[in-house]
Scaffold this motif. Sequence first.
Motif, mmCIF file in Angstrom:
data_model
loop_
_atom_site.group_PDB
_atom_site.id
_atom_site.type_symbol
_atom_site.label_atom_id
_atom_site.label_comp_id
_atom_site.label_asym_id
_atom_site.label_seq_id
_atom_site.Cartn_x
_atom_site.Cartn_y
_atom_site.Cartn_z
ATOM 1 N N ALA A 1 25.191 24.120 28.809
ATOM 2 C CA ALA A 1 26.314 24.259 29.742
ATOM 3 C C ALA A 1 25.928 25.176 30.906
ATOM 4 O O ALA A 1 26.262 24.902 32.071
ATOM 5 C CB ALA A 1 27.536 24.802 29.013
ATOM 6 N N GLY A 2 25.217 26.258 30.596
ATOM 7 C CA GLY A 2 24.757 27.167 31.643
ATOM 8 C C GLY A 2 23.807 26.495 32.613
ATOM 9 O O GLY A 2 23.874 26.717 33.832
ATOM 10 N N MET A 3 22.922 25.620 32.106
ATOM 11 C CA MET A 3 21.995 24.899 32.977
ATOM 12 C C MET A 3 22.746 23.958 33.908
ATOM 13 O O MET A 3 22.432 23.859 35.099
ATOM 14 C CB MET A 3 20.994 24.102 32.132
ATOM 15 C CG MET A 3 19.871 24.938 31.544
ATOM 16 S SD MET A 3 18.770 25.647 32.794
ATOM 17 C CE MET A 3 17.943 24.181 33.397
ATOM 18 N N ALA A 4 23.743 23.256 33.377
ATOM 19 C CA ALA A 4 24.510 22.318 34.210
ATOM 20 C C ALA A 4 25.179 23.038 35.369
ATOM 21 O O ALA A 4 25.115 22.596 36.527
ATOM 22 C CB ALA A 4 25.554 21.596 33.347
ATOM 23 N N PHE B 1 19.230 30.470 31.549
ATOM 24 C CA PHE B 1 19.588 29.373 30.656
ATOM 25 C C PHE B 1 18.442 28.378 30.482
ATOM 26 O O PHE B 1 18.453 27.583 29.535
ATOM 27 C CB PHE B 1 20.855 28.685 31.154
ATOM 28 C CG PHE B 1 22.083 29.532 30.990
ATOM 29 C CD1 PHE B 1 22.592 29.802 29.732
ATOM 30 C CD2 PHE B 1 22.713 30.108 32.092
ATOM 31 C CE1 PHE B 1 23.713 30.611 29.565
ATOM 32 C CE2 PHE B 1 23.834 30.912 31.945
ATOM 33 C CZ PHE B 1 24.332 31.171 30.668
ATOM 34 N N GLY B 2 17.434 28.443 31.370
ATOM 35 C CA GLY B 2 16.214 27.666 31.154
ATOM 36 C C GLY B 2 15.447 28.138 29.933
ATOM 37 O O GLY B 2 14.546 27.448 29.448
ATOM 38 N N VAL C 1 18.471 16.635 43.176
ATOM 39 C CA VAL C 1 18.188 17.580 42.097
ATOM 40 C C VAL C 1 19.485 18.029 41.420
ATOM 41 O O VAL C 1 19.558 18.155 40.195
ATOM 42 C CB VAL C 1 17.401 18.796 42.626
ATOM 43 C CG1 VAL C 1 17.172 19.810 41.512
ATOM 44 C CG2 VAL C 1 16.059 18.348 43.207
ATOM 45 N N ALA C 2 20.531 18.261 42.213
ATOM 46 C CA ALA C 2 21.810 18.701 41.643
ATOM 47 C C ALA C 2 22.366 17.696 40.647
ATOM 48 O O ALA C 2 23.016 18.072 39.665
ATOM 49 C CB ALA C 2 22.821 18.949 42.769
ATOM 50 N N LEU C 3 22.103 16.409 40.873
ATOM 51 C CA LEU C 3 22.626 15.374 39.975
ATOM 52 C C LEU C 3 22.024 15.445 38.575
ATOM 53 O O LEU C 3 22.599 14.912 37.617
ATOM 54 C CB LEU C 3 22.377 13.992 40.577
ATOM 55 C CG LEU C 3 23.237 13.639 41.804
ATOM 56 C CD1 LEU C 3 22.801 12.310 42.396
ATOM 57 C CD2 LEU C 3 24.721 13.593 41.423
ATOM 58 N N THR C 4 20.854 16.118 38.429
ATOM 59 C CA THR C 4 20.266 16.248 37.089
ATOM 60 C C THR C 4 21.122 17.124 36.185
ATOM 61 O O THR C 4 20.926 17.132 34.959
ATOM 62 C CB THR C 4 18.843 16.825 37.154
ATOM 63 O OG1 THR C 4 18.882 18.151 37.714
ATOM 64 C CG2 THR C 4 17.929 15.961 38.014
ATOM 65 N N ALA C 5 22.080 17.849 36.753
ATOM 66 C CA ALA C 5 23.011 18.637 35.928
ATOM 67 C C ALA C 5 23.783 17.734 34.976
ATOM 68 O O ALA C 5 24.192 18.169 33.883
ATOM 69 C CB ALA C 5 23.973 19.418 36.817
ATOM 70 N N LEU C 6 23.979 16.471 35.366
ATOM 71 C CA LEU C 6 24.717 15.540 34.511
ATOM 72 C C LEU C 6 24.001 15.294 33.184
ATOM 73 O O LEU C 6 24.642 14.998 32.167
ATOM 74 C CB LEU C 6 24.915 14.211 35.245
ATOM 75 C CG LEU C 6 25.784 14.265 36.522
ATOM 76 C CD1 LEU C 6 25.783 12.905 37.216
ATOM 77 C CD2 LEU C 6 27.195 14.697 36.178
ATOM 78 N N ALA C 7 22.666 15.417 33.187
ATOM 79 C CA ALA C 7 21.913 15.210 31.945
ATOM 80 C C ALA C 7 22.327 16.224 30.878
ATOM 81 O O ALA C 7 22.441 15.888 29.686
ATOM 82 C CB ALA C 7 20.412 15.313 32.214
ATOM 83 N N PHE C 8 22.595 17.467 31.300
ATOM 84 C CA PHE C 8 22.986 18.494 30.340
ATOM 85 C C PHE C 8 24.398 18.260 29.799
ATOM 86 O O PHE C 8 24.703 18.615 28.658
ATOM 87 C CB PHE C 8 22.881 19.875 30.982
ATOM 88 C CG PHE C 8 21.464 20.295 31.213
ATOM 89 C CD1 PHE C 8 20.708 20.837 30.188
ATOM 90 C CD2 PHE C 8 20.866 20.128 32.454
ATOM 91 C CE1 PHE C 8 19.395 21.207 30.390
ATOM 92 C CE2 PHE C 8 19.558 20.491 32.664
ATOM 93 C CZ PHE C 8 18.812 21.033 31.634
ATOM 94 N N VAL C 9 25.242 17.651 30.624
ATOM 95 C CA VAL C 9 26.580 17.277 30.141
ATOM 96 C C VAL C 9 26.453 16.231 29.037
ATOM 97 O O VAL C 9 27.121 16.311 27.997
ATOM 98 C CB VAL C 9 27.448 16.748 31.302
ATOM 99 C CG1 VAL C 9 28.803 16.282 30.784
ATOM 100 C CG2 VAL C 9 27.625 17.831 32.366
ATOM 101 N N VAL C 10 25.573 15.253 29.230
ATOM 102 C CA VAL C 10 25.306 14.257 28.188
ATOM 103 C C VAL C 10 24.772 14.935 26.936
ATOM 104 O O VAL C 10 25.141 14.593 25.805
ATOM 105 C CB VAL C 10 24.308 13.193 28.706
ATOM 106 C CG1 VAL C 10 23.900 12.236 27.582
ATOM 107 C CG2 VAL C 10 24.909 12.423 29.876
ATOM 108 N N ALA D 1 16.321 18.623 28.347
ATOM 109 C CA ALA D 1 15.815 19.935 28.753
ATOM 110 C C ALA D 1 14.687 19.797 29.764
ATOM 111 O O ALA D 1 14.625 20.539 30.759
ATOM 112 C CB ALA D 1 15.345 20.708 27.523
ATOM 113 N N ILE D 2 13.789 18.849 29.535
ATOM 114 C CA ILE D 2 12.641 18.666 30.427
ATOM 115 C C ILE D 2 13.082 18.150 31.790
ATOM 116 O O ILE D 2 12.621 18.621 32.838
ATOM 117 C CB ILE D 2 11.622 17.711 29.780
ATOM 118 C CG1 ILE D 2 10.910 18.423 28.619
ATOM 119 C CG2 ILE D 2 10.590 17.226 30.804
ATOM 120 C CD1 ILE D 2 10.087 17.510 27.736
ATOM 121 N N ILE D 3 13.998 17.180 31.805
ATOM 122 C CA ILE D 3 14.488 16.635 33.085
ATOM 123 C C ILE D 3 15.092 17.748 33.934
ATOM 124 O O ILE D 3 14.764 17.926 35.106
ATOM 125 C CB ILE D 3 15.534 15.530 32.842
ATOM 126 C CG1 ILE D 3 14.859 14.273 32.308
ATOM 127 C CG2 ILE D 3 16.289 15.210 34.142
ATOM 128 C CD1 ILE D 3 15.839 13.207 31.852
#
Length: 432
Positions: free
Chosen positions: A316-319, A349-350, A405-414, A247-249
């Motif tokens: 999922a919404g954040m990603a 979603f934040g 920054v867009a790549l941080t969406a992958l963290a929410f998938v994890v 969430a923080i990332i």
Amino acid sequence: MNTISDRARVARHRTPLNRSQIAGFWGAWAGWTLDGMDSFIYALVLTPALTELLPRSGYAATPANVGLAGSILFALFLVGWGLSFIWGPLADRFGRTKVLAGTIFTFAIFTGLSALSQNVWELAIFRFIAGVGIGGEWALAGTYVAEAWPEDRRKMGAGYLQTGYYAGFFLAAALNYTIGVHYGWRAMFLTGAVPVFVAILILLRVKEPEKWQKAEPNAVRSRPLREILGPVYRRRTWVACALLTIAIIGLWAGAVYEPSAVIQLATRAGMGKADAIRTASIATGLLSISTVLGCLALPPLAERIGRKKTLAIYFAGMAVAIAGSFGWSFYMPNGLVPFIAWLCVLGFFGGNFALFSLWLPEQFETRVRATAFAFCTSFGRFVGAGVNFLLGAAVLHMHTLGIPVALTALAFVVGLFIIPFAPETKGEVLPQ
């Protein structure tokens, strides 16, 4: 039959709040609001502050240097946040309200001192110490509201409390739109000293929660940090750390770089410097309002479908929102309006942070609750500091803001794969 009239009747008969509970909530909310304002002031004044201070420190104020120095300073700020776990054991030992006031006093004083910085090194030191105070405020405010409010009100209390942080974003944007544009970044940091008065109010007007008073003898004898990492709590502690880290990332990557992204898009659209800054302030205000709505929508949803399913929806919404804003609309020829529209989705979603204010206190007993809350939030900030440094390096290397920054969406998938390992506390009362 559970009709609308039945639910309205239950709402009318909720346990009334006494004066101390009301004053305590508003003190915690105001502290969290000013905490959010303080945190976001840095993002809003990053470019003008470093443009002035880098030459005084022996570095050229090029866009690349500003971006790299900004990321390093923010990483140090997050390290300060991470060190805020020290407040948790203090609160379990000495009380919630006293230590909460201490966190507010710390971040207020050192934010005000940031206005006096003569080089980037001084700014880094002041922001680091301010981060230690800011990081402890959420843990203490969330713990206080969970313990002080009646059981039938504390869940919505968590949602109400979390709106304060994003109201602080809105307040920072409003101050930047007025004070920042006309008086500069130093005046913005000076406004961050205002929370000192909130700290004094909390010390003078708010009583300790009864739950903590009853558990105080056990808190004195216990070793809370060792206990939350022991066999009873170990799994839920580390799962909560992982989820908060994600969430923080994601949120900080989007929120910190949002003003810079809007300014770039506005400049690309032909706006002058002042208009671009105002546009960034308006976009931040919309982001904040959307997040407040997300915080308010979350507790009823968590009560209806459970904590884990609710967090999965928000993750999922954040990603999707991070990918849509920084990965797609940022690169459109006329991307300013679509980017701001995606920011509203990102903001809603934040509001996932409201779930942690509700969920974390439910997973730990009173004698270790503040320590657990502070430890789990601090762990994520340490990792977030490293990720933010890598983001800055990626921006410098790729010469673009959007894709890193867009790549941080992958963290929410994890995160979606980690959520099933967390405990479901829907319908359970706050443990003593």
